[in-house]
Design an enzyme around this catalytic site. Structure first.
Site, PDB file in Angstrom:
ATOM      1  N   GLY A 267      12.295  -2.500   3.446  1.00  0.00           N
ATOM      2  CA  GLY A 267      11.340  -1.555   2.853  1.00  0.00           C
ATOM      3  C   GLY A 267      10.934  -0.461   3.823  1.00  0.00           C
ATOM      4  CD  GLU A 353       5.848  -4.968   6.566  1.00  0.00           C
ATOM      5  OE1 GLU A 353       4.813  -5.156   5.913  1.00  0.00           O
ATOM      6  OE2 GLU A 353       6.811  -4.314   6.125  1.00  0.00           O
TER       7      GLU A 353
HETATM    8  O1  F6P Z   1       3.870  -6.731   1.625  1.00  0.00           O
HETATM    9  C1  F6P Z   1       4.691  -6.080   2.491  1.00  0.00           C
HETATM   10  C2  F6P Z   1       5.851  -5.436   1.782  1.00  0.00           C
HETATM   11  O2  F6P Z   1       6.736  -6.398   1.339  1.00  0.00           O
HETATM   12  C3  F6P Z   1       6.532  -4.430   2.676  1.00  0.00           C
HETATM   13  O3  F6P Z   1       7.438  -4.999   3.528  1.00  0.00           O
HETATM   14  C4  F6P Z   1       7.116  -3.492   1.678  1.00  0.00           C
HETATM   15  O4  F6P Z   1       7.448  -2.278   2.257  1.00  0.00           O
HETATM   16  C5  F6P Z   1       5.988  -3.388   0.687  1.00  0.00           C
HETATM   17  O5  F6P Z   1       5.431  -4.682   0.658  1.00  0.00           O
HETATM   18  C6  F6P Z   1       6.380  -2.950  -0.693  1.00  0.00           C
HETATM   19  O6  F6P Z   1       7.319  -3.799  -1.266  1.00  0.00           O
HETATM   20  P1  F6P Z   1       8.097  -3.389  -2.582  1.00  0.00           P
HETATM   21  O7  F6P Z   1       8.912  -2.191  -2.298  1.00  0.00           O
HETATM   22  O8  F6P Z   1       8.947  -4.575  -2.921  1.00  0.00           O
HETATM   23  O9  F6P Z   1       7.075  -3.111  -3.653  1.00  0.00           O
END
Ligand code: F6P
Length: 549
Positions: A267, A353
């Protein structure tokens, strides 16, 4: 498990730290007129001056030795090759493929992934062009005027940061909005400025399951349908970016309007994928390709340049020195450019992170401190807020000054003032101000000797506080791409040297799980698990407050 030679190098570094503890940078500069040149490097449109770090030539040699004992070169190749270096999720780490040229094949499990990447880029560009030139029409035939990007974390910070950074290139035809928080008052405020018939929502979530994003997406859909639009109109007003294409389709988004990404894109490394769609819409496909080209140039630099001149390696090793040898617990990001105001938040996720871990890839406890706390704010604001601590506080925090010489759109005289301040702060942190200098300065102003002595402790600055100065000629897509990729690779190198997996983030899960339980309790369900007395009392108070609203 560290090898013998690695342990030896750490021991040598600690010994060197003890031997150089009393060195003052101002003396090192005085003794060596070539110091700034010796500790500066240029690559990919970036000038990086790290001569204001508490280092000598020997420090750098030992740090380079550490990188070699960790077989850093092999780790770099493993990442670019697509080895499954994200071991806890058994995934390759291939964000670098996203900025690769389409005609350079890259095999993952025997399949060339470049055609699929290029196909998404082409679909993104088609959509971006249509929205930009007004050919993408809403359900009532009007052109789109507002783009609302809904996402969080890595699905938000990169696109928002890049749109801000490249603000002068953003088309005047469109207004860009970024909705991230589940705080409904925030989204409600944005919605009040929009007309449903001319708004295009981008729902960006790699998992298409993140609670904040899904809640905001549902609210966007309800708001849109409440305007009288039929459900079939959703096709013209909602697109999605996700690796869970079925989930996006189940939300009601047409298959043609779902842009995929892959499990090998983390992400926080996903700006270069379809997550960058709002950036492409804002600045246009050619400029987005320049952004990719800048990152690609940094990839080439990182992969091919000897460590001694390799910017990501140098920055990572300086962090290792500051954190593991000098004891820095935090690292400040101070961009001197309002366009880069979202950069500290972006880098905070990228670094913390990725490297905020206490166990090695093999599950054993780490042998060293890992990521420092990364924080910051534009430097010119920071000077009037947190810089006091940087200059005279009991803790030291290395600073990255990030500035561009040319301003895209400024007023006469402003840019020189901005840059003078950036340069002055870096110099002041390094030089400090001695008691002798304070005495001379105050007595020249005719201040009485007793008054001078009383003021002395407050007016002296210890100096010797490290910083790195990153100077760009200007902020453009190419240089921004290089800058971001520089930090991505720096984070990777640090992970290698600390022996951790920089590409998972298990630490975010516990809070999400507990929030799920607490949410059901807030709506009146019996507690699914026992809470500590503090949390239980707070839940009761909040539940009561929500009921009486
Ligand atoms: O909660 C952390 C996280 O998983 C990040 O690593 C990520 O960038 C963000 O949440 C958003 O995740 P997604 O793109 O799956 O909504």
């Amino acid at each position: 498990m560290p090898t013998g030679s690695e342990r030896d190098t750490w021991a040598l570094l600690e010994q060197h730290r003890d031997q150089t503890r009393s060195l003052q940078m101002r003396d090192l500069f005085a003794a060596d007129p070539g110091r700034a040149d010796r500790f500066s490097r240029n690559a990919c449109g970036l000038h990086v001056d790290y001569s204001k770090q508490r280092i000598t030539g020997e420090t750098i040699s030992l740090l380079m030795q550490l990188a070699r004992t960790r077989a850093l070169g092999e780790h770099i190749e493993a990442m670019f090759r697509g080895d499954r270096i994200n071991v806890t999720e058994a995934r390759a780490v291939l964000h670098t493929a996203l900025r690769r040229l389409a005609d350079e094949p890259l095999l993952l499990d025997g399949v060339d992934i470049m055609p699929a990447i290029e196909a998404v880029r082409v679909r993104m560009a088609n959509l971006a062009d249509k929205v930009r030139d007004g050919h993408w029409r809403g359900w009532q035939g009007a052109a789109i005027t507002d783009i609302v990007h809904i996402g969080i974390g890595g699905s938000h910070l990169g696109p928002q940061m890049a749109c801000e950074a490249l603000r002068p290139l953003v088309t005047a035809r469109l207004r860009m909005h970024f909705v991230s928080s589940v705080d409904g008052s925030e989204f409600a405020r944005t919605l009040r400025t929009l007309a449903p018939a001319t708004t295009l929502f981008i729902i960006a979530s790699k998992s298409f399951a993140t609670e904040e994003t899904m809640t905001n997406a549902q609210s966007a859909r309800s708001w849109f349908l409440a305007s009288g639009a039929p459900p079939s109109a959703i096709a013209k007003h909602f697109v999605a970016v996700s690796s869970h294409i079925e989930a996006a389709r189940a939300f009601g988004i047409e298959a043609d309007h779902v842009f995929g990404l892959w499990d090998w894109v983390g992400g926080r490394f996903s700006l270069w994928s379809a997550i960058g769609l709002p950036v492409m819409i804002a600045i246009g496909p050619p400029a987005f390709r320049d952004l990719l080209a800048g990152a690609r140039a940094m990839d080439g630099h990182f992969r091919q340049t000897p460590f001694e001149a390799n910017l990501p390696v140098i920055l990572a090793l300086l962090d290792i020195w500051n954190v593991n040898c000098l004891g820095a617990g935090s690292h400040v990001m101070a961009p001197y450019n309002e366009c880069l105001r979202r950069l500290p938040s972006y880098l905070q996720q990228l670094e913390m992170e990725s490297n905020g871990k206490s166990v090695c890839s093999d599950g054993m406890p780490v042998a060293h401190q890992t990521s420092p706390m990364v924080w910051g704010e534009t430097g010119i604001h920071g000077q009037h807020a947190y810089f006091q601590l940087l200059h005279q506080g009991t803790q030291f925090a290395p600073v990255d000054f990030i500035a561009a010489v040319a301003a895209a759109d400024s007023l006469p005289g402003h840019q020189a003032i901005l840059l003078a301040n950036a340069l002055a702060q870096a110099e002041a942190l390094m030089r400090g101000k001695s008691a002798t200098e304070v005495r001379l300065e105050l007595s020249a102003r005719g201040i009485a000797p007793e008054e001078i002595e009383a003021a002395l402790p407050h007016r002296t600055f210890p100096g010797n506080r490290p910083s790195t100065f990153l100077l760009l000629d200007r902020i453009d897509p190419h240089r921004l791409g290089s800058l971001i990729a520089l930090y991505e690779h720096k984070v990777f190198v640090e992970g290698v040297l600390w022996g951790i997996n920089s590409f998972d983030q298990w630490g975010v899960e516990l809070g999400k799980q507990l929030a799920g339980h607490i949410l059901t309790e807030l709506s009146g369900a019996p507690a699914a698990q026992t809470h500590d007395a503090s949390t239980a009392a707070l839940i009761a108070r909040v539940r009561e407050g929500l009921r009486s609203q």
